[in-house]
Design an enzyme around this catalytic site. Structure first.
Site, PDB file in Angstrom:
ATOM      1  N   HIS A 205       0.801  -1.226   0.000  1.00 11.53           N
ATOM      2  CA  HIS A 205       0.000   0.000   0.000  1.00 11.53           C
ATOM      3  C   HIS A 205       0.836   1.280   0.000  1.00 11.53           C
ATOM      4  CE1 HIS A 205       0.883  -0.062   4.301  1.00 11.53           C
ATOM      5  NE2 HIS A 205       0.601   1.223   4.289  1.00 11.53           N
TER       6      HIS A 205
HETATM    7  C1  UD1 Z   1      -2.416   4.895   6.089  1.00 13.14           C
HETATM    8  C2  UD1 Z   1      -1.173   5.399   6.810  1.00 13.14           C
HETATM    9  C3  UD1 Z   1      -0.100   4.327   6.741  1.00 13.14           C
HETATM   10  C4  UD1 Z   1      -0.629   2.996   7.229  1.00 13.14           C
HETATM   11  C5  UD1 Z   1      -1.844   2.618   6.411  1.00 13.14           C
HETATM   12  C6  UD1 Z   1      -2.429   1.292   6.835  1.00 13.14           C
HETATM   13  C7  UD1 Z   1      -0.740   7.827   6.767  1.00 13.14           C
HETATM   14  C8  UD1 Z   1       0.089   8.896   6.163  1.00 13.14           C
HETATM   15  N1  UD1 Z   1      -0.645   6.611   6.196  1.00 13.14           N
HETATM   16  O1  UD1 Z   1      -2.072   4.793   4.714  1.00 13.14           O
HETATM   17  O2  UD1 Z   1       0.981   4.733   7.572  1.00 13.14           O
HETATM   18  O3  UD1 Z   1       0.376   2.003   7.103  1.00 13.14           O
HETATM   19  O4  UD1 Z   1      -2.814   3.651   6.587  1.00 13.14           O
HETATM   20  O5  UD1 Z   1      -3.583   1.004   6.111  1.00 13.14           O
HETATM   21  O6  UD1 Z   1      -1.460   8.098   7.702  1.00 13.14           O
HETATM   22  N2  UD1 Z   1      -9.411   4.454   1.862  1.00 13.14           N
HETATM   23  C9  UD1 Z   1     -10.586   3.736   1.795  1.00 13.14           C
HETATM   24  N3  UD1 Z   1     -11.178   3.363   2.941  1.00 13.14           N
HETATM   25  C10 UD1 Z   1     -10.666   3.674   4.151  1.00 13.14           C
HETATM   26  C11 UD1 Z   1      -9.466   4.414   4.208  1.00 13.14           C
HETATM   27  C12 UD1 Z   1      -8.841   4.776   3.065  1.00 13.14           C
HETATM   28  O7  UD1 Z   1     -11.099   3.436   0.725  1.00 13.14           O
HETATM   29  O8  UD1 Z   1     -11.256   3.293   5.169  1.00 13.14           O
HETATM   30  C13 UD1 Z   1      -8.757   4.836   0.611  1.00 13.14           C
HETATM   31  C14 UD1 Z   1      -8.971   6.280   0.270  1.00 13.14           C
HETATM   32  O9  UD1 Z   1      -9.303   6.341  -1.065  1.00 13.14           O
HETATM   33  C15 UD1 Z   1      -7.623   6.932   0.479  1.00 13.14           C
HETATM   34  C16 UD1 Z   1      -6.652   5.782   0.369  1.00 13.14           C
HETATM   35  O10 UD1 Z   1      -7.372   4.603   0.719  1.00 13.14           O
HETATM   36  O11 UD1 Z   1      -7.361   7.915  -0.444  1.00 13.14           O
HETATM   37  C17 UD1 Z   1      -5.497   5.932   1.293  1.00 13.14           C
HETATM   38  O12 UD1 Z   1      -5.921   6.091   2.664  1.00 13.14           O
HETATM   39  P1  UD1 Z   1      -5.068   6.966   3.676  1.00 13.14           P
HETATM   40  O13 UD1 Z   1      -5.653   6.874   5.037  1.00 13.14           O
HETATM   41  O14 UD1 Z   1      -4.865   8.295   3.102  1.00 13.14           O
HETATM   42  O15 UD1 Z   1      -3.650   6.290   3.672  1.00 13.14           O
HETATM   43  P2  UD1 Z   1      -3.233   4.775   3.627  1.00 13.14           P
HETATM   44  O16 UD1 Z   1      -2.592   4.521   2.313  1.00 13.14           O
HETATM   45  O17 UD1 Z   1      -4.332   3.870   4.090  1.00 13.14           O
END
Ligand code: UD1
Length: 381
Positions: A205
């Site tokens: 990820h």
């Molecule tokens: C986040 C953390 C990372 C952690 C990871 C575990 C930061 C900077 N990054 O990264 O350290 O290892 O979580 O999962 O805080 N999304 C969904 N559903 C959700 C959450 C996110 O669909 O419940 C999608 C959204 O489109 C979003 C993307 O996933 O844009 C990324 O989510 P985000 O929380 O920004 O960062 P992660 O890549 O999950």
């Protein structure tokens, strides 16, 4: 002593669960759990609360997705109001996600003491958002709970006062120890049609791997090649799923066994029975070390060096054409379980003890001297 715990994303939950459990029944401690809502999908959040037997959050800020500034900023605005109302003695913030940083910033500006669970880890790579979150959070904290000696050294070299560094061990391993036997009873491998020890388990990820179409395609091609030898089980994070679609790479998933984000217990079972784990996660490096499962981390660096020097973790960031040979070779190694110092399932117990002793003392001292910070003062001149 009133403690507010702030969590936001999947890797926070298995770390705060044992801490809350240890502090639970202590008369002198009142706990409030705030979920920022950074992760909001059932599969990344609610399922974890259930598997980890966590109480429902007292408050959910519902900040959701967005750019880093949006996510961090929205969390700060919502959290500021709540912390002003609740006035805790300590805020506990966990790990390295955007919610971790937001909690530290808001609390510090309200002159509320902050404790960082999993402090001091450093990849020394500022292109990772998590590294920025770690560095800034630690500068603002009054208590640093650390997992490995390198973290203590990092904090010292950044000028953190010795008295606030508490080497307690790894709370993530507390959760692993608590739930491993329960996970062992799940029929997750049968359900997937794979044999224990015979499959590769994959997660990806990190923006560096999944936001580049070329890198993602190269990794998928290596995984596809590996399916000629062993089944490959790929637990796909929402960010990765979205990019696979956007980059038109979904066809490359065909030879793999594809799962959505996997619940805590199921994933623990899958890790424990895997022949090897290939990932770019932070926590998985630690869990595989304790389980003794070979792990290849697709990153040029790690903030958890003890998993490489003592554990089963190996960094790989070269030509992905070489990944299949490396993975196949490492699968033949067999299990080498190892517990780094204090990864004994009792880290939360140590945190609770330090909380009752030094943090309680610090908060009575700070309480008397703490300036009253009004919102007007913060937004005014
Ligand atoms: C986040 C953390 C990372 C952690 C990871 C575990 C930061 C900077 N990054 O990264 O350290 O290892 O979580 O999962 O805080 N999304 C969904 N559903 C959700 C959450 C996110 O669909 O419940 C999608 C959204 O489109 C979003 C993307 O996933 O844009 C990324 O989510 P985000 O929380 O920004 O960062 P992660 O890549 O999950």
């Amino acid at each position: 002593m009133k403690i507010v715990h702030v969590v936001g994303a999947r890797p926070n939950f298995m770390k705060i669960a044992p801490v809350m459990r240890m502090l639970e029944g202590m008369d002198s401690v009142e706990q409030v759990l705030i979920h920022t809502g950074q992760h909001y999908d059932r599969t990344l959040s609610d399922d974890f609360f259930q598997d980890l037997e966590m109480p429902q959050p007292d408050i959910n800020l519902g900040v959701g997705s967005g750019s880093h500034a949006e996510q961090t900023g929205r969390t700060m605005v919502a959290l500021e109001q709540i912390l002003q109302e609740r006035r805790p003695d300590w805020v506990f913030t966990v790990g390295d996600v955007n919610s971790t940083l937001a909690a530290a910033l808001v609390s510090a500006k309200l002159c509320i003491s902050v404790a960082h669970v999993e402090a001091g880890l450093r990849s020394h790579d500022r292109s990772m958002p998590e590294e920025i979150n770690r560095v800034v959070t630690d500068q603002l904290c009054g208590a640093h709970f650390t997992t490995e000696p390198s973290a203590n050294e990092n904090l010292r070299s950044e000028g953190v006062h010795e008295s606030s560094i508490h080497f307690v061990g790894n709370v993530m391993i507390d959760s692993l120890d608590r739930y491993r036997s329960q996970a062992a009873n799940l029929d997750v491998t049968d359900a997937l049609g794979v044999d224990p020890g015979d499959y590769l388990l994959v997660t990806l990820h990190r923006p560096r791997n999944v936001d580049s179409p070329e890198r993602l395609a190269a990794i998928l091609s290596a995984l596809g090649e590996l399916t000629s030898y062993h089944p490959v089980v790929f637990s796909v994070h929402p960010r990765t799923a979205r990019n696979l679609k956007d980059f038109g790479l979904e066809e490359a998933l065909a030879p793999l066994i594809v799962l959505g984000p996997t619940r805590y217990l199921e994933f623990l079972a899958l890790m424990d029975r895997a022949g090897i784990v290939i990932s770019d996660s932070g926590g998985i490096q630690e869990e595989t070390t304790v389980l003794g499962v070979p792990c290849v981390t697709l990153r040029p660096n790690t903030e958890r060096p003890i998993t490489v020097t003592e554990g089963t973790n190996q960094l790989f960031y070269g030509d992905f054409l070489e990944l299949p040979a490396l993975a196949l070779e490492r699968m033949t190694e067999g299990r080498k379980p190892h517990r780094p110092q204090l990864w004994d399932g009792r880290a939360a117990e140590r945190i609770a003890q330090i909380t009752l002793e030094s943090l309680a003392q610090a908060c009575s001292a700070v309480g008397a001297a703490r300036p009253k910070v009004e919102t007007e003062a913060l937004i005014g001149d």
